[in-house]
Design an enzyme around this catalytic site. Structure first.
Site, PDB file in Angstrom:
ATOM      1  N   HIS A 178       0.980  -1.153  -0.188  1.00 33.13           N
ATOM      2  CA  HIS A 178       0.113  -0.015   0.033  1.00 33.13           C
ATOM      3  C   HIS A 178       0.899   1.094   0.089  1.00 33.13           C
ATOM      4  CE1 HIS A 178      -3.160   2.643   0.672  1.00 33.13           C
ATOM      5  NE2 HIS A 178      -3.976   1.904   1.698  1.00 33.13           N
ATOM      6  N   HIS A 181      -2.783   6.895  -0.735  1.00 32.13           N
ATOM      7  CA  HIS A 181      -3.961   7.588   0.108  1.00 32.13           C
ATOM      8  C   HIS A 181      -3.203   8.108   1.404  1.00 32.13           C
ATOM      9  CE1 HIS A 181      -7.208   4.868  -1.915  1.00 32.13           C
ATOM     10  NE2 HIS A 181      -6.961   6.054  -2.347  1.00 32.13           N
ATOM     11  N   TYR A 183      -0.880   7.139   3.437  1.00 31.83           N
ATOM     12  CA  TYR A 183      -0.224   6.412   4.476  1.00 31.83           C
ATOM     13  C   TYR A 183       1.167   6.385   4.147  1.00 31.83           C
ATOM     14  CZ  TYR A 183      -5.026   5.244   5.738  1.00 31.83           C
ATOM     15  OH  TYR A 183      -6.365   5.527   5.860  1.00 31.83           O
ATOM     16  N   ARG A 334     -17.939  -0.742  -1.945  1.00 31.48           N
ATOM     17  CA  ARG A 334     -19.331  -0.551  -1.269  1.00 31.48           C
ATOM     18  C   ARG A 334     -20.252  -1.516  -1.580  1.00 31.48           C
ATOM     19  NH1 ARG A 334     -19.999   5.786  -2.681  1.00 31.48           N
ATOM     20  NH2 ARG A 334     -19.086   4.981  -4.637  1.00 31.48           N
TER      21      ARG A 334
END
Length: 392
Positions: A178, A181, A183, A334
């Site tokens: 990752h 976003h 991080y 979602r």
């Protein structure tokens, strides 16, 4: 050029097989990494997570990607998010992976370090430092992280390696690194966050160094065919907006290609997939920008996941038209939460159940997690694919 309505999902490339690393997917609908906070207070997966992941891999040949999982206890920076460090954590993930594999689906473990995106109070309770690339606080925060020293950066690289090995030993088909976003790896990439003047900051080459060193080390440890990387070039989430995204991500892609290996896949987040826009309805920055410059540079080295609020019809259009030159998979976040049989529903044009946003991040809760129903059509066709665990 066809319109979105031209493409029927069940007849599109969404349902064409695709090889990623050592694994053959039977379709291109991906269950992406989604933080859900259903782990226990020691960041160990709870038994209810076995059902959740198994059910979303209930159509054989589905790529199931774990929620972002900490590479060390020092990076377990939120309440009830997972780690993959202790024996108990590894055993919890092994059971989840076995459950996904029992449905003949594919499992990749997303791994991360949170850096300044951690909650300082969570770290303080366990005596871990709050740290980042530089001492730049998060927006609307009075607490600045401490800039990491060289030894901590090298330790972070080793923690990515060690966690990758633990994931593979637990049965994972691979890991997704990752670097998106806002991080930790992304905090090094972002010039407004990374204000270092050593070899880990300043120029694009220096800011990209940590991500690339992590990738190299993990590839050497477990093999490139088990390694994927996630980037979000246009996101502004958690202060990750980049003014030099074109040069930065072109450099990253070209350096990855210089490694002369074939990665499992590349995961990219479109401008419309910025978590700030999806979670808080913020306006997506760079919303008119395209991923094409990355895809052109990547040149089908391996398949690419795209994420960005897709619906079944727009996903079919994306693989057939928007990204027709490339081997693309489409992530559904979602909708996969609310539809454990999402792949089956899309293939058979069954209406999708609605998700309940307020329960997305309910700590340790069954509700909003394992109480979304399978369609009657799926249950009739696949009665044994549903994980049998009952609510505890």
């Amino acid at each position: 050029m066809g319109s979105i309505a031209t493409y029927t999902p069940s007849e599109s490339k969404l349902f064409k097989p695709l090889q990623i690393g050592n694994c053959l997917l039977q379709h291109r609908i991906v269950f992406p990494p989604l933080t859900r906070l259903r782990n226990d207070d020691d960041h160990v997966p709870l038994p209810l997570m076995e059902k959740y992941y198994a059910d979303r891999g209930s159509t054989p040949g589905t790529l199931v990607i774990a929620e972002a999982t900490a590479i060390s206890h020092a990076e377990e920076g939120n309440w009830n998010n997972p780690g993959l460090v202790s024996d108990q954590q590894v055993e919890g993930w092994r059971k989840i992976i076995d459950a996904v594999h029992a449905n003949k689906s594919v499992f990749f473990q997303q791994i991360w370090a949170m850096g300044r995106a951690s909650l300082p109070d969570v770290l303080a309770v366990r005596g871990f430092p709050y740290r980042s690339s530089s001492a730049v606080p998060m927006k609307n925060s009075d607490t600045a992280p401490r800039a990491m020293i060289e030894a901590e950066i090298l330790e972070t690289i080793q923690s990515f390696v060690d966690t990758s090995k633990r994931a593979v030993l637990a049965g994972a088909d691979g890991v997704e690194i990752h670097s998106a976003h806002g991080y930790l790896l992304d905090q090094f990439l972002t010039s407004s966050v990374n204000q270092r003047t050593d070899r880990w900051g300043g120029s694009i080459e220096n800011r990209a160094r940590l991500t690339l060193e992590v990738v190299r080390a993990v590839v050497q440890a477990i093999g490139a065919e088990k390694v994927a990387i996630r980037f979000s070039p246009y996101a502004g989430f958690q202060g990750s907006e980049k003014t030099d995204y074109l040069e930065l991500y072109t450099y990253l892609i070209m350096e990855l290609k210089k490694m002369d290996v074939k990665f499992a896949y590349l995961s990219l987040v479109e401008a419309t997939g910025d978590p700030g826009a999806l979670i808080w309805n913020d306006k997506a920055i760079h919303q008119d920008k395209s991923l094409n410059f990355i895809l052109e540079a990547w040149d089908n080295l391996s398949p690419v996941i795209v994420a960005g609020g897709y619906q079944p019809d727009t996903a079919a259009w994306a693989v057939e038209e928007k990204y027709k030159k490339w081997n693309v998979m489409v992530a559904f976040g979602r909708h996969f939460i609310a539809n454990p049989d999402l792949v089956f529903r899309i293939k058979h044009n069954i209406p999708l159940a609605k998700y309940n946003r307020p329960t997305f991040y309910s700590f340790k809760a069954w509700e909003g997690y394992n109480d979304y129903p399978f369609s009657p059509e799926f249950l009739e066709a696949h009665p044994h694919a549903v994980h049998p665990m009952v609510k505890e």
